[in-house]
Design a protein around this motif. Structure first.
Motif, PDB file in Angstrom:
ATOM      1  N   LEU A  68     144.756  52.984  31.889  1.00 32.10           N
ATOM      2  CA  LEU A  68     143.645  53.281  30.987  1.00 32.10           C
ATOM      3  C   LEU A  68     143.949  52.823  29.563  1.00 32.10           C
ATOM      4  CD1 LEU A  68     142.528  56.838  32.196  1.00 32.10           C
ATOM      5  CD2 LEU A  68     141.602  54.602  32.829  1.00 32.10           C
ATOM      6  N   GLU A  71     143.457  49.012  29.392  1.00 33.53           N
ATOM      7  CA  GLU A  71     142.040  48.660  29.424  1.00 33.53           C
ATOM      8  C   GLU A  71     141.291  49.142  28.185  1.00 33.53           C
ATOM      9  OE1 GLU A  71     140.709  50.406  33.037  1.00 33.53           O
ATOM     10  OE2 GLU A  71     141.643  48.888  34.324  1.00 33.53           O
ATOM     11  N   ARG A  73     140.495  52.168  27.507  1.00 31.50           N
ATOM     12  CA  ARG A  73     139.618  53.296  27.831  1.00 31.50           C
ATOM     13  C   ARG A  73     140.157  54.617  27.296  1.00 31.50           C
ATOM     14  NH1 ARG A  73     139.087  52.353  34.169  1.00 31.50           N
ATOM     15  NH2 ARG A  73     137.608  54.091  34.100  1.00 31.50           N
ATOM     16  N   LEU A  74     141.469  54.723  27.177  1.00 29.29           N
ATOM     17  CA  LEU A  74     142.090  55.935  26.642  1.00 29.29           C
ATOM     18  C   LEU A  74     143.460  55.561  26.083  1.00 29.29           C
ATOM     19  CD1 LEU A  74     141.813  58.971  26.199  1.00 29.29           C
ATOM     20  CD2 LEU A  74     142.895  59.328  28.424  1.00 29.29           C
ATOM     21  N   THR A 155     136.463  59.430  30.149  1.00 31.53           N
ATOM     22  CA  THR A 155     135.838  58.465  31.066  1.00 31.53           C
ATOM     23  C   THR A 155     134.577  59.001  31.726  1.00 31.53           C
ATOM     24  OG1 THR A 155     137.161  59.205  32.966  1.00 31.53           O
ATOM     25  CG2 THR A 155     138.113  57.469  31.557  1.00 31.53           C
TER      26      THR A 155
END
Length: 227
Positions: A68, A71, A73-74, A155
């Motif tokens: 993550l 990417e 995302r986090l 997410t």
């Protein structure tokens, strides 16, 4: 010594010394397993048997965190306080990575199933200062629980769904419940552990937990996981 014989001796010793009720070991490469052995409460060929993951979920969770982060995302560098504005100062300034590196100052464990009326109350309970202040590198479940909740919040997806994105487990041998795996029926190895360790840990934080036998087949042994 041939690999099969060495592995068989290893798993036999685990069962004989009662360190495990059953065990499977294998040697392989990126293509397929080459040697598979088993011992205990399953046939030697049952490499597809299901076991309680217990604390093996920690390296898998860390792998998901790296994914993550890569990417975007986090981010692992994100301060806990940005994800959870109610976090106390000692925790708020630490990056999410510290939750997974056992450096957030969390105490080892807490019986969340006794301290919270519902799972939705877990985040606010974990943000209480009473669970902080442990020496650095104290082994703790609580940081991993909070990171998992953070991932779900960031997410909008359940943690189990996020795990399913990971290879090589996606569509393979990872399930929240035995019946969720595709394909043929799998052997489920029972967990014989009762909750004696949880009783001990709960007493350490001033909470009384009743002694209970091991859970039914296919149900997590960890009380917080069941909750």
């Amino acid at each position: 010594m041939p690999p099969a014989r060495a592995l068989q001796g290893l798993v036999d010793a685990l069962v004989r010394r009662r360190l495990a009720t059953a065990a499977v070991a294998l040697v392989g490469d990126l293509v397929r397993p080459r040697v598979v052995v088993g011992a205990g409460e399953l046939p030697a060929a049952a490499a597809g048997s299901l076991f309680d993951l217990a604390s093996l979920t920690k390296p898998w969770t860390a792998s998901l965190a790296v994914r993550l982060d890569a990417e975007g995302r986090l981010p692992l560098a994100l301060p806990v306080g940005e994800a959870w504005p109610a976090a106390p100062a000692a925790l708020a300034r630490r990056p999410l990575a510290d939750l997974l590196r056992q450096r957030a100052g969390y105490r080892p464990w807490a019986p969340l199933y006794r301290l919270c009326r519902s799972p939705e109350r877990v985040p606010s309970r974990l943000l209480e200062e009473r669970w902080l202040g442990a020496p650095r590198s104290t082994y703790s479940d609580l940081g991993y629980v909070l990171w998992g909740l953070t991932a779900e919040r960031a997410t909008g997806r359940p943690l189990a769904a996020l795990f399913a994105e990971l290879e090589p487990w996606a569509g393979g041998g990872l399930a929240v419940r035995p019946g969720e795996l595709p394909g043929k029926r799998r052997t489920v190895v029972p967990c014989r552990l009762d909750n004696a360790r949880e009783v001990e840990l709960a007493a350490g934080v001033g909470v009384r937990v009743a002694r209970r036998p091991g859970p039914p087949l296919g149900v997590p042994q960890d009380g917080n996981a069941r909750f």
